[in-house]
Design an enzyme around this catalytic site. Structure first.
Site, PDB file in Angstrom:
ATOM      1  N   ASP A  47      11.220  36.427  10.609  1.00  0.00           N
ATOM      2  CA  ASP A  47      10.324  35.383  11.112  1.00  0.00           C
ATOM      3  C   ASP A  47       8.875  35.829  10.954  1.00  0.00           C
ATOM      4  O   ASP A  47       8.438  36.781  11.585  1.00  0.00           O
ATOM      5  CB  ASP A  47      10.617  35.136  12.592  1.00  0.00           C
ATOM      6  CG  ASP A  47       9.787  33.991  13.152  1.00  0.00           C
ATOM      7  OD1 ASP A  47      10.216  32.835  13.031  1.00  0.00           O
ATOM      8  OD2 ASP A  47       8.694  34.257  13.704  1.00  0.00           O
ATOM      9  N   TYR A  52       0.135  35.281  11.267  1.00  0.00           N
ATOM     10  CA  TYR A  52       0.361  36.708  11.542  1.00  0.00           C
ATOM     11  C   TYR A  52      -0.357  37.604  10.527  1.00  0.00           C
ATOM     12  O   TYR A  52      -0.476  38.809  10.747  1.00  0.00           O
ATOM     13  CB  TYR A  52       1.865  37.048  11.543  1.00  0.00           C
ATOM     14  CG  TYR A  52       2.701  36.266  12.529  1.00  0.00           C
ATOM     15  CD1 TYR A  52       2.120  35.494  13.537  1.00  0.00           C
ATOM     16  CD2 TYR A  52       4.079  36.280  12.468  1.00  0.00           C
ATOM     17  CE1 TYR A  52       2.885  34.756  14.433  1.00  0.00           C
ATOM     18  CE2 TYR A  52       4.858  35.553  13.368  1.00  0.00           C
ATOM     19  CZ  TYR A  52       4.246  34.794  14.333  1.00  0.00           C
ATOM     20  OH  TYR A  52       5.017  34.071  15.212  1.00  0.00           O
ATOM     21  N   LYS A  77       5.508  29.730   9.006  1.00  0.00           N
ATOM     22  CA  LYS A  77       4.985  28.638   9.844  1.00  0.00           C
ATOM     23  C   LYS A  77       3.637  28.172   9.335  1.00  0.00           C
ATOM     24  O   LYS A  77       2.798  28.987   8.923  1.00  0.00           O
ATOM     25  CB  LYS A  77       4.837  29.108  11.303  1.00  0.00           C
ATOM     26  CG  LYS A  77       6.061  29.804  11.857  1.00  0.00           C
ATOM     27  CD  LYS A  77       5.919  30.140  13.324  1.00  0.00           C
ATOM     28  CE  LYS A  77       7.029  31.080  13.766  1.00  0.00           C
ATOM     29  NZ  LYS A  77       6.782  32.500  13.454  1.00  0.00           N
ATOM     30  N   HIS A 110       3.649  25.237  13.376  1.00  0.00           N
ATOM     31  CA  HIS A 110       3.507  26.277  14.400  1.00  0.00           C
ATOM     32  C   HIS A 110       3.224  25.688  15.788  1.00  0.00           C
ATOM     33  O   HIS A 110       3.784  26.137  16.788  1.00  0.00           O
ATOM     34  CB  HIS A 110       2.383  27.239  13.975  1.00  0.00           C
ATOM     35  CG  HIS A 110       2.545  28.633  14.468  1.00  0.00           C
ATOM     36  ND1 HIS A 110       2.238  29.738  13.704  1.00  0.00           N
ATOM     37  CD2 HIS A 110       2.970  29.132  15.657  1.00  0.00           C
ATOM     38  CE1 HIS A 110       2.467  30.841  14.395  1.00  0.00           C
ATOM     39  NE2 HIS A 110       2.916  30.488  15.593  1.00  0.00           N
TER      40      HIS A 110
HETATM   41  N1  LIG Z   1       6.091  30.330  17.430  1.00  0.00           N
HETATM   42  C1  LIG Z   1       5.235  30.970  18.202  1.00  0.00           C
HETATM   43  O1  LIG Z   1       4.257  30.403  18.706  1.00  0.00           O
HETATM   44  C2  LIG Z   1       5.473  32.423  18.474  1.00  0.00           C
HETATM   45  C3  LIG Z   1       4.712  33.093  19.453  1.00  0.00           C
HETATM   46  C4  LIG Z   1       4.977  34.439  19.676  1.00  0.00           C
HETATM   47  C5  LIG Z   1       5.981  35.086  18.968  1.00  0.00           C
HETATM   48  N2  LIG Z   1       6.695  34.424  18.002  1.00  0.00           N
HETATM   49  C6  LIG Z   1       7.773  35.092  17.232  1.00  0.00           C
HETATM   50  O2  LIG Z   1       8.711  35.658  18.151  1.00  0.00           O
HETATM   51  C7  LIG Z   1       8.856  37.055  17.868  1.00  0.00           C
HETATM   52  C8  LIG Z   1       9.207  37.820  19.105  1.00  0.00           C
HETATM   53  O3  LIG Z   1       8.242  37.633  20.122  1.00  0.00           O
HETATM   54  P1  LIG Z   1       7.158  38.745  20.517  1.00  0.00           P
HETATM   55  O4  LIG Z   1       7.000  39.692  19.395  1.00  0.00           O
HETATM   56  O5  LIG Z   1       5.968  38.035  20.997  1.00  0.00           O
HETATM   57  O6  LIG Z   1       7.784  39.447  21.788  1.00  0.00           O
HETATM   58  P2  LIG Z   1       9.190  40.124  22.215  1.00  0.00           P
HETATM   59  O7  LIG Z   1      10.099  40.232  21.056  1.00  0.00           O
HETATM   60  O8  LIG Z   1       9.631  39.437  23.443  1.00  0.00           O
HETATM   61  O9  LIG Z   1       8.702  41.555  22.691  1.00  0.00           O
HETATM   62  C9  LIG Z   1       8.242  42.528  21.814  1.00  0.00           C
HETATM   63  C10 LIG Z   1       7.890  43.757  22.667  1.00  0.00           C
HETATM   64  O10 LIG Z   1       9.077  44.279  23.255  1.00  0.00           O
HETATM   65  C11 LIG Z   1       9.248  45.650  22.873  1.00  0.00           C
HETATM   66  N3  LIG Z   1      10.691  45.857  22.643  1.00  0.00           N
HETATM   67  C12 LIG Z   1      11.431  45.430  21.590  1.00  0.00           C
HETATM   68  N4  LIG Z   1      12.727  45.760  21.747  1.00  0.00           N
HETATM   69  C13 LIG Z   1      12.826  46.418  22.930  1.00  0.00           C
HETATM   70  C14 LIG Z   1      13.895  47.014  23.641  1.00  0.00           C
HETATM   71  N5  LIG Z   1      15.145  46.986  23.174  1.00  0.00           N
HETATM   72  N6  LIG Z   1      13.631  47.606  24.839  1.00  0.00           N
HETATM   73  C15 LIG Z   1      12.371  47.633  25.315  1.00  0.00           C
HETATM   74  N7  LIG Z   1      11.302  47.082  24.699  1.00  0.00           N
HETATM   75  C16 LIG Z   1      11.523  46.478  23.509  1.00  0.00           C
HETATM   76  C17 LIG Z   1       8.403  45.841  21.634  1.00  0.00           C
HETATM   77  O11 LIG Z   1       7.867  47.134  21.595  1.00  0.00           O
HETATM   78  P3  LIG Z   1       8.056  48.110  20.304  1.00  0.00           P
HETATM   79  O12 LIG Z   1       7.565  47.364  19.092  1.00  0.00           O
HETATM   80  O13 LIG Z   1       7.207  49.280  20.678  1.00  0.00           O
HETATM   81  O14 LIG Z   1       9.522  48.422  20.253  1.00  0.00           O
HETATM   82  C18 LIG Z   1       7.268  44.830  21.844  1.00  0.00           C
HETATM   83  O15 LIG Z   1       6.248  45.381  22.647  1.00  0.00           O
HETATM   84  C19 LIG Z   1       7.501  37.399  17.259  1.00  0.00           C
HETATM   85  O16 LIG Z   1       7.509  38.658  16.622  1.00  0.00           O
HETATM   86  C20 LIG Z   1       7.272  36.231  16.356  1.00  0.00           C
HETATM   87  O17 LIG Z   1       8.048  36.373  15.167  1.00  0.00           O
HETATM   88  C21 LIG Z   1       6.459  33.099  17.764  1.00  0.00           C
END
Ligand SMILES: NC(=O)c1ccc[n+]([C@@H]2O[C@H](COP(=O)([O-])OP(=O)(O)OC[C@H]3O[C@@H](n4cnc5c(N)ncnc54)[C@H](OP(=O)(O)O)[C@@H]3O)[C@@H](O)[C@H]2O)c1
Length: 276
Positions: A47, A52, A77, A110
């Site tokens: 994704d 990004y 997106k 998006h």
């Molecule tokens: N459509 C939208 O508007 C939108 C908005 C935001 C995000 N997104 C998408 O959704 C994806 C995921 O969301 P996100 O990146 O915001 O947040 P997330 O996946 O909820 O959280 C990522 C955080 O959690 C940590 N983490 C990952 N696996 C873990 C585990 N098993 N145990 C403990 N901590 C862990 C990571 O740290 P480390 O990297 O240090 O492991 C990072 O700091 C994004 O990467 C993006 O592709 C879309």
């Protein structure tokens, strides 16, 4: 244990993996290595987004990986300044160029940006791009039911996917049910509560994880899957990338699901889609 057969059938007939690798805040300097590692670990959904700033490196990683392009489900997106009948296809072309591929598996609008009033035209233009073979499936992100209704009224089609903020503190129960009735897949962003920080310390999560010999992150990812969501956790750490995929050898009980559901605050952490 990775389960490559864990897929969801979208309303348009496209098959999408249930777990993917999120690349938000994976910088262009680290994105190629991170996505190569994710693919080697077993992820088959990646994704990304124009916003990004890492599409070039994501594309390089997919090209370099010993995995055929057609086995990778690639999502990008369309950013907010490319809404409209002419701008949307141009934005898609630019994303394809940066990603070094001739098609996307899924392309999302998006944000609805209701103040621009162009998301219906944008969606219609992307359906045409799908008919031309540039995109296999057209979805949206951060859309509310009223926005989804407007798409359907104008085109007769629901988007295949709505990717929304969804985690135990904001579990979107009503939206999930509404979308399921209409065949719209719910994809969870921020699934580990990245913006809130403490979801993984909640006793309901820690206790469920301990009961199954799993980590809190794995318990939360399992909670998403059991709610029928596609989930795209992000980690820059190879060990956590593997951990986050290893969620197919246990199941949370109804009581464990209910306890995690009870963490809902009804408050989103990200932007309100009604604005913009
Ligand atoms: N459509 C939208 O508007 C939108 C908005 C935001 C995000 N997104 C998408 O959704 C994806 C995921 O969301 P996100 O990146 O915001 O947040 P997330 O996946 O909820 O959280 C990522 C955080 O959690 C940590 N983490 C990952 N696996 C873990 C585990 N098993 N145990 C403990 N901590 C862990 C990571 O740290 P480390 O990297 O240090 O492991 C990072 O700091 C994004 O990467 C993006 O592709 C879309």
């Amino acid at each position: 244990m990775t389960d490559r057969t864990a897929t969801v059938l979208l309303g348009d007939g496209v098959v999408m993996p249930r777990i993917g690798y999120g690349t938000y805040k994976v910088g262009d300097d680290e994105a190629q290595r991170a996505v190569e590692t994710a693919l080697a670990t077993g992820y088959r959904l990646v994704d990304t987004a124009e916003m990004y700033g890492n599409e070039v490196d994501v594309g390089r990683a997919i090209a370099a990986a010993p995995v055929p392009r057609q086995e990778v489900f690639l999502t990008s997106k369309l950013w907010n300044d490319h809404h409209g009948a002419d701008a949307a296809p141009a934005a898609l072309d630019a994303s394809l160029e940066r990603l070094g591929t001739d098609y996307l598996d899924l392309y999302l609008i998006h944000w609805p940006e209701p103040s621009q009033g162009l998301y219906v035209e944008t969606f219609a233009a992307l359906l045409e791009a799908r008919d031309e073979g540039l995109v296999r499936s057209v979805g949206v992100s951060n859309f509310l039911p009223e926005h989804l209704e407007n798409l359907h009224d104008a085109t007769g089609e629901w988007p295949s996917v709505n990717q929304v903020e969804l985690h135990p503190y904001f579990n979107q129960a009503a939206l999930r049910a509404w979308q399921a009735e209409r065949g719209i897949a719910t994809e969870s962003w921020g699934p580990l509560g990245q913006r809130t920080g403490s979801v993984l310390d909640e006793p309901a999560v820690v206790d469920a994880a301990r009961a199954h010999g799993k980590s809190p992150g794995q318990a939360v990812i399992r909670w998403h899957l059991q709610h029928g969501c596609v989930v795209i956790p992000k980690s820059a750490k190879p060990a956590r990338m593997a951990e986050n995929l290893d969620v197919f050898d246990f199941a949370l009980s109804d009581a464990e699901m209910d306890a995690i559901d009870a963490l809902d605050t009804g408050t989103r952490q990200g932007m309100d889609p009604a604005g913009g």
